[in-house]
Scaffold this active site. Structure first.
Site, PDB file in Angstrom:
ATOM      1  N   GLY A  56      36.735  38.422 -16.202  1.00  0.00           N
ATOM      2  CA  GLY A  56      36.156  38.841 -15.017  1.00  0.00           C
ATOM      3  C   GLY A  56      34.625  39.189 -15.190  1.00  0.00           C
ATOM      4  O   GLY A  56      34.553  39.240 -13.459  1.00  0.00           O
ATOM      5  N   THR A  57      33.957  40.073 -15.949  1.00  0.00           N
ATOM      6  CA  THR A  57      32.668  40.217 -15.624  1.00  0.00           C
ATOM      7  C   THR A  57      31.664  39.360 -15.043  1.00  0.00           C
ATOM      8  O   THR A  57      30.840  39.264 -13.330  1.00  0.00           O
ATOM      9  CB  THR A  57      31.997  41.227 -16.373  1.00  0.00           C
ATOM     10  OG1 THR A  57      31.714  40.352 -17.721  1.00  0.00           O
ATOM     11  CG2 THR A  57      32.922  41.763 -16.620  1.00  0.00           C
TER      12      THR A  57
ATOM     13  N   LYS B  46      50.651  21.496 -23.649  1.00  0.00           N
ATOM     14  CA  LYS B  46      49.599  21.794 -22.627  1.00  0.00           C
ATOM     15  C   LYS B  46      49.281  20.803 -21.731  1.00  0.00           C
ATOM     16  O   LYS B  46      48.500  20.579 -21.121  1.00  0.00           O
ATOM     17  CB  LYS B  46      48.572  21.494 -23.984  1.00  0.00           C
ATOM     18  CG  LYS B  46      46.845  22.242 -24.145  1.00  0.00           C
ATOM     19  CD  LYS B  46      46.504  22.049 -25.061  1.00  0.00           C
ATOM     20  CE  LYS B  46      46.624  22.277 -26.304  1.00  0.00           C
ATOM     21  NZ  LYS B  46      45.214  22.005 -27.472  1.00  0.00           N
TER      22      LYS B  46
ATOM     23  N   LEU C  62      39.201  22.140 -21.514  1.00  0.00           N
ATOM     24  CA  LEU C  62      39.890  21.208 -20.656  1.00  0.00           C
ATOM     25  C   LEU C  62      39.539  20.016 -21.561  1.00  0.00           C
ATOM     26  O   LEU C  62      38.708  19.341 -22.145  1.00  0.00           O
ATOM     27  CB  LEU C  62      38.352  21.108 -19.833  1.00  0.00           C
ATOM     28  CG  LEU C  62      38.101  21.876 -18.522  1.00  0.00           C
ATOM     29  CD1 LEU C  62      36.861  21.949 -17.888  1.00  0.00           C
ATOM     30  CD2 LEU C  62      39.716  22.193 -17.813  1.00  0.00           C
TER      31      LEU C  62
ATOM     32  N   HIS D 226      27.909  30.523 -23.038  1.00  0.00           N
ATOM     33  CA  HIS D 226      28.914  31.117 -23.810  1.00  0.00           C
ATOM     34  C   HIS D 226      27.228  32.441 -24.680  1.00  0.00           C
ATOM     35  O   HIS D 226      26.918  31.962 -24.610  1.00  0.00           O
ATOM     36  CB  HIS D 226      28.300  29.817 -24.818  1.00  0.00           C
ATOM     37  CG  HIS D 226      29.434  29.582 -26.856  1.00  0.00           C
ATOM     38  ND1 HIS D 226      30.418  29.658 -26.379  1.00  0.00           N
ATOM     39  CD2 HIS D 226      29.221  29.965 -27.828  1.00  0.00           C
ATOM     40  CE1 HIS D 226      30.961  29.985 -27.729  1.00  0.00           C
ATOM     41  NE2 HIS D 226      29.673  30.749 -28.645  1.00  0.00           N
TER      42      HIS D 226
HETATM   43  C1  GAR Z   1      32.134  36.061 -22.053  1.00  0.00           C
HETATM   44  O1  GAR Z   1      30.722  36.163 -22.895  1.00  0.00           O
HETATM   45  C2  GAR Z   1      31.485  34.318 -21.706  1.00  0.00           C
HETATM   46  O2  GAR Z   1      29.973  33.769 -22.670  1.00  0.00           O
HETATM   47  C3  GAR Z   1      32.620  33.720 -23.244  1.00  0.00           C
HETATM   48  O3  GAR Z   1      33.012  35.289 -22.697  1.00  0.00           O
HETATM   49  C4  GAR Z   1      33.221  36.010 -22.222  1.00  0.00           C
HETATM   50  C5  GAR Z   1      33.770  36.154 -20.503  1.00  0.00           C
HETATM   51  O4  GAR Z   1      33.458  37.959 -20.030  1.00  0.00           O
HETATM   52  N1  GAR Z   1      33.017  32.545 -22.779  1.00  0.00           N
HETATM   53  C6  GAR Z   1      33.676  31.748 -23.874  1.00  0.00           C
HETATM   54  O5  GAR Z   1      32.673  32.772 -25.476  1.00  0.00           O
HETATM   55  C7  GAR Z   1      33.482  29.819 -23.732  1.00  0.00           C
HETATM   56  N2  GAR Z   1      33.402  29.938 -25.237  1.00  0.00           N
HETATM   57  P1  GAR Z   1      33.767  38.155 -18.455  1.00  0.00           P
HETATM   58  O6  GAR Z   1      35.285  37.424 -18.850  1.00  0.00           O
HETATM   59  O7  GAR Z   1      33.724  39.784 -18.781  1.00  0.00           O
HETATM   60  O8  GAR Z   1      33.408  36.826 -17.910  1.00  0.00           O
END
Ligand code: GAR
Length: 192
Positions: free
Chosen positions: A12-13, A64, A92, A108
Site C-alpha cells: 500500500g505504499t 472467483k 477485474l 505497473h
Molecule cells: C507497485 O509497484 C505496482 O506498480 C505493482 O504493485 C506494486 C504495489 O506496491 N502493480 C502491479 O504489478 C500490477 N500489475 P504498493 O502496494 O506498495 O503500492
C-alpha cells in the site's frame, strides 16, 4: 468534489502516497479503500490515515465469480469518479471493466508492453535492462494492457542491486501516480 476509490492487495505504499497527496485537497477525496486481502498491510495504512476501508476477503468466497459479483455490487453502491488500482493483484472481469469504461486506471512497474504480469521489476533486473520504468494506463479486459496515460523511464545504474532498483521504481510511482490522477480528474469533462 471528485471522488476516488482505491483497490489494493498488498503493502500500500502507492495508496499512502495518493492519500497524502490529496489529504488537504478541497477538490478530490479518497472515499474508500477496497482490499481483497485481509492480511494486507494497506489496511494498517488506511487506519493510520483515517480512510474508510472495506475488506472483501477473496479467500472467503467459493469462486472467483462470486467474489467478482460481490465486488461489483459493492462498487455499484459507491458513487465515484475514478477507480484507482494500486497494487491490486487480481484481474477485474470484463463486465466490471466495461461498466466503468475509462474510469479505471492502473500502475505497473515496467515499461509496458515489456514485463506485464508478476515480478516485473525483478525480471527487468535479471535481464540486465539498461532502462526500465513505470506505466500508468487505463484498464482494459486484458491484463496490463489499455491505453497508456504516462510512462516514465529510469536508467538502471549498473551498481544497483535489485532492492535499490525497486526503491527507485517506487519513488517514481509515488511521484507520478497522484499527479496523473489529479490531471485526469481536472482535465476531463467526462469526470465532472
Ligand atoms: C507497485 O509497484 C505496482 O506498480 C505493482 O504493485 C506494486 C504495489 O506496491 N502493480 C502491479 O504489478 C500490477 N500489475 P504498493 O502496494 O506498495 O503500492
Amino acid at each position: 468534489m471528485k471522488k476516488i476509490v482505491i483497490l489494493a492487495s498488498g503493502n500500500g505504499t502507492n495508496f499512502e502516497a495518493i492519500c497524502k497527496y490529496f489529504s488537504k485537497s478541497s477538490k478530490t477525496s479518497i472515499i474508500k479503500l477496497i482490499t481483497d486481502n485481509k492480511k494486507a498491510y494497506v489496511i494498517e495504512r488506511a487506519k493510520g490515515l483515517g480512510i474508510d476501508y472495506e475488506i472483501i476477503d477473496y479467500s472467503s468466497f467459493k469462486s472467483k465469480k462470486e467474489y467478482n459479483d460481490y465486488l461489483f455490487d459493492r462498487l455499484k453502491d459507491l458513487d465515484f469518479d475514478l477507480m484507482v488500482l494500486a497494487g491490486y493483484m487480481r484481474i477485474l472481469p470484463g463486465y466490471i471493466v466495461r461498466y466503468y469504461a475509462d474510469k479505471i486506471i492502473n500502475i505497473h512497474p515496467s515499461l509496458l508492453p515489456k514485463y506485464p504480469g508478476l515480478r516485473s521489476i525483478e525480471r527487468a533486473y535479471n535481464n540486465k535492462e539498461e532502462y526500465t520504468g513505470i506505466t500508468i494506463h487505463y484498464v482494459e479486459e486484458e491484463v496490463d494492457t489499455g491505453k497508456i496515460i504516462l510512462q516514465k523511464k529510469l536508467k538502471v545504474d549498473k551498481n544497483w542491486d535489485l532492492e535499490k532498483l525497486e526503491e527507485e521504481i517506487h519513488k517514481l510511482e509515488h511521484q507520478y501516480y497522484p499527479q496523473v490522477i489529479e490531471n485526469l480528474l481536472s482535465n476531463s469533462d467526462e469526470y465532472s
